[in-house]
Write a protein that holds these residues in place. Structure first.
Motif, mmCIF file in Angstrom:
data_model
loop_
_atom_site.group_PDB
_atom_site.id
_atom_site.type_symbol
_atom_site.label_atom_id
_atom_site.label_comp_id
_atom_site.label_asym_id
_atom_site.label_seq_id
_atom_site.Cartn_x
_atom_site.Cartn_y
_atom_site.Cartn_z
ATOM 1 N N ILE A 1 0.841 -1.198 0.000
ATOM 2 C CA ILE A 1 0.000 0.000 0.000
ATOM 3 C C ILE A 1 0.876 1.248 0.000
ATOM 4 N N THR A 2 1.884 1.255 0.874
ATOM 5 C CA THR A 2 2.775 2.409 0.980
ATOM 6 C C THR A 2 3.462 2.703 -0.348
ATOM 7 N N GLU A 3 3.836 1.655 -1.072
ATOM 8 C CA GLU A 3 4.600 1.829 -2.303
ATOM 9 C C GLU A 3 3.741 2.107 -3.529
ATOM 10 N N THR A 4 2.478 1.646 -3.529
ATOM 11 C CA THR A 4 1.710 1.708 -4.769
ATOM 12 C C THR A 4 0.425 2.515 -4.702
ATOM 13 N N SER A 5 0.006 2.936 -3.525
ATOM 14 C CA SER A 5 -1.259 3.661 -3.432
ATOM 15 C C SER A 5 -1.060 5.133 -3.772
ATOM 16 N N ASN A 6 -2.149 5.877 -3.696
ATOM 17 C CA ASN A 6 -2.035 7.328 -3.843
ATOM 18 C C ASN A 6 -1.483 7.879 -2.541
ATOM 19 N N ALA A 7 -0.301 7.456 -2.250
ATOM 20 C CA ALA A 7 0.386 7.868 -1.037
ATOM 21 C C ALA A 7 1.503 8.818 -1.439
ATOM 22 N N LEU A 8 2.515 8.875 -0.633
ATOM 23 C CA LEU A 8 3.648 9.744 -0.930
ATOM 24 C C LEU A 8 4.803 8.919 -1.457
ATOM 25 N N ASP A 9 5.654 9.558 -2.226
ATOM 26 C CA ASP A 9 6.897 8.926 -2.650
ATOM 27 C C ASP A 9 7.914 9.204 -1.552
ATOM 28 N N LEU A 10 8.184 8.197 -0.740
ATOM 29 C CA LEU A 10 9.032 8.364 0.433
ATOM 30 C C LEU A 10 10.475 7.983 0.146
ATOM 31 N N GLU A 11 11.384 8.613 0.894
ATOM 32 C CA GLU A 11 12.777 8.210 0.820
ATOM 33 C C GLU A 11 12.903 6.812 1.425
ATOM 34 N N PRO A 12 13.706 5.962 0.832
ATOM 35 C CA PRO A 12 13.874 4.612 1.376
ATOM 36 C C PRO A 12 14.347 4.643 2.829
ATOM 37 N N GLY A 13 13.696 3.863 3.675
ATOM 38 C CA GLY A 13 14.111 3.736 5.069
ATOM 39 C C GLY A 13 13.784 4.903 5.973
ATOM 40 N N VAL A 14 12.982 5.855 5.511
ATOM 41 C CA VAL A 14 12.736 7.075 6.285
ATOM 42 C C VAL A 14 12.235 6.778 7.699
ATOM 43 N N PHE A 15 11.430 5.747 7.866
ATOM 44 C CA PHE A 15 10.872 5.461 9.186
ATOM 45 C C PHE A 15 11.839 4.718 10.095
ATOM 46 N N THR A 16 13.006 4.371 9.591
ATOM 47 C CA THR A 16 14.016 3.692 10.411
ATOM 48 C C THR A 16 15.089 4.654 10.914
ATOM 49 N N TRP A 17 15.043 5.895 10.442
ATOM 50 C CA TRP A 17 16.041 6.872 10.865
ATOM 51 C C TRP A 17 15.887 7.200 12.349
ATOM 52 N N ASN A 18 16.962 7.707 12.963
ATOM 53 C CA ASN A 18 16.959 8.021 14.394
ATOM 54 C C ASN A 18 16.776 9.503 14.695
ATOM 55 N N ASP A 19 16.633 10.320 13.682
ATOM 56 C CA ASP A 19 16.525 11.777 13.864
ATOM 57 C C ASP A 19 15.104 12.233 13.507
ATOM 58 N N PRO A 20 14.288 12.579 14.530
ATOM 59 C CA PRO A 20 12.897 12.980 14.272
ATOM 60 C C PRO A 20 12.782 14.173 13.323
ATOM 61 N N HIS A 21 13.700 15.127 13.440
ATOM 62 C CA HIS A 21 13.645 16.312 12.575
ATOM 63 C C HIS A 21 13.917 15.924 11.117
ATOM 64 N N LYS A 22 14.899 15.056 10.923
ATOM 65 C CA LYS A 22 15.228 14.597 9.565
ATOM 66 C C LYS A 22 14.052 13.830 8.960
ATOM 67 N N ILE A 23 13.392 13.000 9.760
ATOM 68 C CA ILE A 23 12.216 12.261 9.286
ATOM 69 C C ILE A 23 11.128 13.244 8.873
ATOM 70 N N ALA A 24 10.881 14.230 9.727
ATOM 71 C CA ALA A 24 9.836 15.222 9.441
ATOM 72 C C ALA A 24 10.166 16.019 8.175
ATOM 73 N N LEU A 25 11.408 16.424 8.031
ATOM 74 C CA LEU A 25 11.809 17.164 6.823
ATOM 75 C C LEU A 25 11.591 16.326 5.571
#
Length: 98
Positions: free
Chosen positions: A13-37
């Motif tokens: 769903i995340t990859e193919t729906s009318n969702a966002l084109d996300l950077e790979p691994g964004v939800f695994t990062w340790n920096d909340p500000h970087k994730i939000a940006l």
């Protein structure tokens, strides 16, 4: 749906729906500000989203947290919860109280 497929439907769903084109691994990062940006950039530049950028970015973050459920490590859940506040700040929304 075969058992193996049912466990990975949220990724599909995340990859193919009318969702966002996300950077790979964004939800695994340790920096909340970087994730939000990254989420803000994805939401602001997306041609596939159906809602306003802030709503789309927050929805994707919540979707990931909810789908990961009990399998999401406590430390990463805390990082992602902090990313929600960072996202609110980036969009000029009030921080969540609590």
């Amino acid at each position: 749906m075969p058992q193996n497929d049912s466990r990975h439907w949220s990724q599909r769903i995340t990859e193919t729906s009318n969702a966002l084109d996300l950077e790979p691994g964004v939800f695994t990062w340790n920096d909340p500000h970087k994730i939000a940006l990254s989420l803000k950039y994805s939401a602001d530049s997306s041609q596939r989203r159906k809602a306003e950028p802030f709503v789309s970015a927050m929805a994707m973050l919540n979707f990931y947290i909810n789908r990961a459920g009990k399998h999401l490590p406590v430390q990463q859940r805390e990082v992602l919860e902090k990313a929600k506040d960072e996202l609110r700040v980036l969009y000029g929304k009030p921080r969540h109280s609590g």
